[in-house]
Motif scaffolding. Structure first.
Motif, short mmCIF file in Angstrom:
data_model
loop_
_atom_site.label_atom_id
_atom_site.label_comp_id
_atom_site.label_asym_id
_atom_site.label_seq_id
_atom_site.Cartn_x
_atom_site.Cartn_y
_atom_site.Cartn_z
N VAL A 84 0.84 -1.21 0.00
CA VAL A 84 0.00 0.00 0.00
C VAL A 84 0.87 1.25 0.00
CG1 VAL A 84 -1.74 1.30 1.29
CG2 VAL A 84 -1.89 -1.20 1.14
N GLY A 85 1.80 1.34 0.97
CA GLY A 85 2.66 2.52 1.06
C GLY A 85 1.85 3.80 1.08
N LEU A 86 2.27 4.73 0.24
CA LEU A 86 1.53 5.99 0.07
C LEU A 86 0.53 5.92 -1.08
CD1 LEU A 86 4.48 8.55 0.33
CD2 LEU A 86 2.64 8.26 2.01
N HIS A 87 0.85 5.10 -2.09
CA HIS A 87 0.17 5.22 -3.38
C HIS A 87 -1.19 4.55 -3.41
CE1 HIS A 87 0.45 4.94 -8.01
NE2 HIS A 87 0.21 6.20 -7.65
N LYS A 88 -1.40 3.49 -2.63
CA LYS A 88 -2.64 2.73 -2.76
C LYS A 88 -3.60 2.93 -1.58
CE LYS A 88 -1.47 0.86 -6.70
NZ LYS A 88 -1.11 -0.54 -6.91
N MET A 89 -3.29 3.88 -0.69
CA MET A 89 -4.15 4.10 0.47
C MET A 89 -5.58 4.45 0.09
SD MET A 89 -1.92 6.05 3.38
CE MET A 89 -1.53 7.47 2.37
N GLN A 90 -5.72 5.21 -0.99
CA GLN A 90 -7.04 5.71 -1.36
C GLN A 90 -8.00 4.60 -1.78
OE1 GLN A 90 -7.04 7.83 -5.25
NE2 GLN A 90 -4.87 7.27 -5.38
N TYR A 91 -7.46 3.40 -2.02
CA TYR A 91 -8.32 2.31 -2.50
C TYR A 91 -8.71 1.32 -1.41
CZ TYR A 91 -6.50 4.16 -6.86
OH TYR A 91 -6.14 5.00 -7.89
N LEU A 92 -8.19 1.49 -0.21
CA LEU A 92 -8.43 0.49 0.82
C LEU A 92 -9.91 0.34 1.15
CD1 LEU A 92 -5.66 0.65 3.59
CD2 LEU A 92 -6.00 -1.03 1.78
N VAL A 93 -10.62 1.44 1.29
CA VAL A 93 -12.04 1.36 1.65
C VAL A 93 -12.83 0.70 0.53
CG1 VAL A 93 -14.12 2.70 2.11
CG2 VAL A 93 -12.00 3.25 3.29
N GLU A 94 -12.53 1.08 -0.71
CA GLU A 94 -13.24 0.49 -1.84
C GLU A 94 -12.98 -1.02 -1.91
OE1 GLU A 94 -13.79 1.28 -6.65
OE2 GLU A 94 -12.43 2.52 -5.46
N GLU A 95 -11.77 -1.43 -1.59
CA GLU A 95 -11.43 -2.85 -1.69
C GLU A 95 -11.95 -3.65 -0.51
OE1 GLU A 95 -7.39 -5.63 -1.85
OE2 GLU A 95 -7.37 -3.66 -2.82
N HIS A 96 -11.81 -3.12 0.71
CA HIS A 96 -12.12 -3.90 1.90
C HIS A 96 -13.42 -3.51 2.59
CE1 HIS A 96 -8.27 -5.97 1.92
NE2 HIS A 96 -7.66 -4.82 1.75
N LYS A 108 1.29 6.09 6.39
CA LYS A 108 1.28 4.98 5.42
C LYS A 108 0.13 4.02 5.71
CE LYS A 108 5.25 6.79 4.37
NZ LYS A 108 6.49 6.21 4.90
N VAL A 109 -0.23 3.25 4.71
CA VAL A 109 -1.22 2.18 4.76
C VAL A 109 -2.61 2.71 5.12
CG1 VAL A 109 -1.81 -0.14 5.58
CG2 VAL A 109 0.58 0.52 5.35
N VAL A 110 -2.84 2.99 6.40
CA VAL A 110 -4.16 3.49 6.79
C VAL A 110 -4.16 5.01 6.99
CG1 VAL A 110 -4.92 1.34 7.82
CG2 VAL A 110 -3.69 2.99 9.23
N GLY A 111 -3.06 5.66 6.65
CA GLY A 111 -3.03 7.11 6.69
C GLY A 111 -2.60 7.68 8.02
#
Length: 471
Positions: A427-439, A464-467
């Motif tokens: 996830v790092g910095l780049h994929k944080m915005q998609y966590l809610v949509e995915e999970h 990171k990850v969850v912000g």
């Protein structure tokens, strides 16, 4: 979509904290600008964000000392292995102290009878396999880069061997972790299974340094197969190559590796490695079993390949021949960077169920063509994971915006197919915005609750990850 905000506030160590670390670590504490820049830079497209200081630790006790000292001032602590991550994992977005694990590089125990090895976090996969050279065993997780074991645990790494041997999650027995209050925790025993309590080992695997710092790991080993064979075969289309792997797996062929490179990647590999592979979609396959089993598996795969219009197999049986075939694949990332002089790569990955893989890659390549992007595609198709390297001029705002837009569409496509925003990069910095949509909001809320419980002052790799978490 639930937006994640990264706090710009810097939490730098005080002069007193730096003086304390200087007394304890002497020349192993660095505030040199060159060292700080190195430790604030990874393989991502993000601009460097250096820490305020770097400590080169040599033991778990030293890690605990640094964490306790930083916790008193609520100063961020970021772990550093070899810096090969690609999603901005190690960038010091709020400053702080970087802990470099490169000197914690001892193989502590090899237990052939238990098929395990215990290593310090700074040991790289190459170092571990070198130590295992005469044991009859090997460590299977191979992300391409010679990453540190600690970093591979933190990002739940996988790679070319995943189709046969599983990911880092599947190859962990236990961990030693330093918590946010500087305590040392061992997550499990040496037993191969346990029903006692929560699975702390898996909680820390994939946490990207946000819940604690991994200082030691016990990993699973695998016996070397009696024989190996590697093969390279070309196809008229990416879909044909992918369909061969899917069909082989569905028929129960235990492929040891199954890698697909598109024609553009092959062109880059030829230029970089001075190979002469046909510039077509290509599968790199490996089999590992008894000689009779390999012959049987290879014959079945030949039939599948022929049914999808594939070409003749280029075989390699001896170790040096297999290395010659596989080395260009391992160099594919750096080869692709040479396709556009002075470029940077926005590197992204996606992973979907096997049944959706061919369609997802087809749609992705159509997207690349429609938007005129220079973007090689390759990946570990045996487990539904593929990578795209979008090559852009770092000074061209339009190209960078187009690359980010493509990355967004790729994630959305993967999620529509029942997949994930990241198969192995993290996830790092780049994929944080998609966590809610995915999970889902509830699951991400639970993740944030775990973060607050284990790291109440948000000192471990914040943002990171969850912000960002309130301090």
């Amino acid at each position: 979509m639930d937006a994640v905000v990264i706090s710009p506030a810097r939490r730098s160590p005080s002069a007193d904290l730096l003086a304390l670390l200087q007394r304890r670590f002497e020349e192993r504490l660095s505030t040199s600008q060159a060292v700080l820049l190195q430790h604030g830079t990874d393989e991502s497209a993000y601009a460097p964000q250096p820490p305020d200081a770097v400590v080169f630790v040599q033991s778990t006790d030293e890690v605990a000392f640094v964490v306790r000292a930083c916790a008193r001032e609520r100063v961020p602590v970021i772990g550093f292995g070899v810096g090969s991550s690609v999603e901005g994992h190690l960038l010091a977005v709020q400053g702080g102290v970087c802990i470099d694990f490169s000197r914690m590089n001892r193989v502590l125990a090899i237990r052939g009878g238990d098929l395990t090895a215990t290593v310090e976090a700074g040991v790289t996969r190459g170092q571990l396999n070198a130590a295992l050279a005469d044991s009859g065993f090997f460590f299977s997780v191979d992300p391409g880069a010679d990453a540190s074991i600690g970093g591979m645990v933190a990002t739940a790494a996988s790679g070319t061997n995943t189709v046969r041997y599983g990911t880092m999650r599947d190859n962990l027995v236990n961990l030693t972790v330093v918590t946010a209050d500087g305590e040392v925790v061992r997550t499990a025993t040496q037993a191969r299974k346990s029903s006692a309590g929560y699975n702390l080992t898996q909680l820390y695997c994939g946490s990207e340094g946000t819940l604690g710092l991994i200082t030691e790991a016990t990993v699973r080993l695998h016996p070397h197969p009696e024989a190996h064979a590697a093969a390279v075969v070309h196809f008229p289309s990416v879909r044909a190559a992918v369909d061969v792997v899917i069909e082989a797996i569905q028929l129960g062929v235990p492929l040891a590796r199954a890698e697909m490179l598109d024609a553009l990647t092959i062109r880059a590999v030829n230029a970089h490695s001075r190979t002469t592979l046909a510039e077509q979609p290509t599968l790199f396959l490996e089999f590992g079993a008894s000689k009779a089993q390999i012959d049987e598996q290879a014959e079945l795969v030949r039939e599948i390949v022929a049914g999808h219009g594939g070409g003749a197999f280029q075989w390699a049986l001896r170790q040096e021949e297999r290395s010659r075939l596989w080395t260009p694949r391992h160099h594919a990332y750096f080869a692709c960077l040479q396709l556009r002089a002075g470029c940077r790569s926005l590197t992204t990955d996606a992973c979907v169920p096997l049944s959706a893989l061919a369609q997802c890659i087809d749609e992705t390549q159509a997207d690349i063509a429609e938007h005129g992007l220079l973007a090689p595609v390759f990946g570990h198709v045996g487990d539904g994971n593929f990578h795209c390297l979008v090559l852009v001029d770092p000074d061209d705002a339009a190209q960078n915006a187009a690359a980010e837009a493509f990355s967004h569409r790729l994630v959305q496509r993967a999620l529509r197919h029942g997949g994930t925003s990241t198969g192995e990069h993290g996830v790092g910095l780049h994929k944080m915005q998609y966590l809610v949509e995915e999970h889902g909001a509830q699951a991400v809320g639970l993740m944030r609750a775990i973060k607050r419980a284990l790291d109440p002052h948000d000192i471990f790799n914040p943002g990171k990850v969850v912000g960002h978490a309130a301090v």
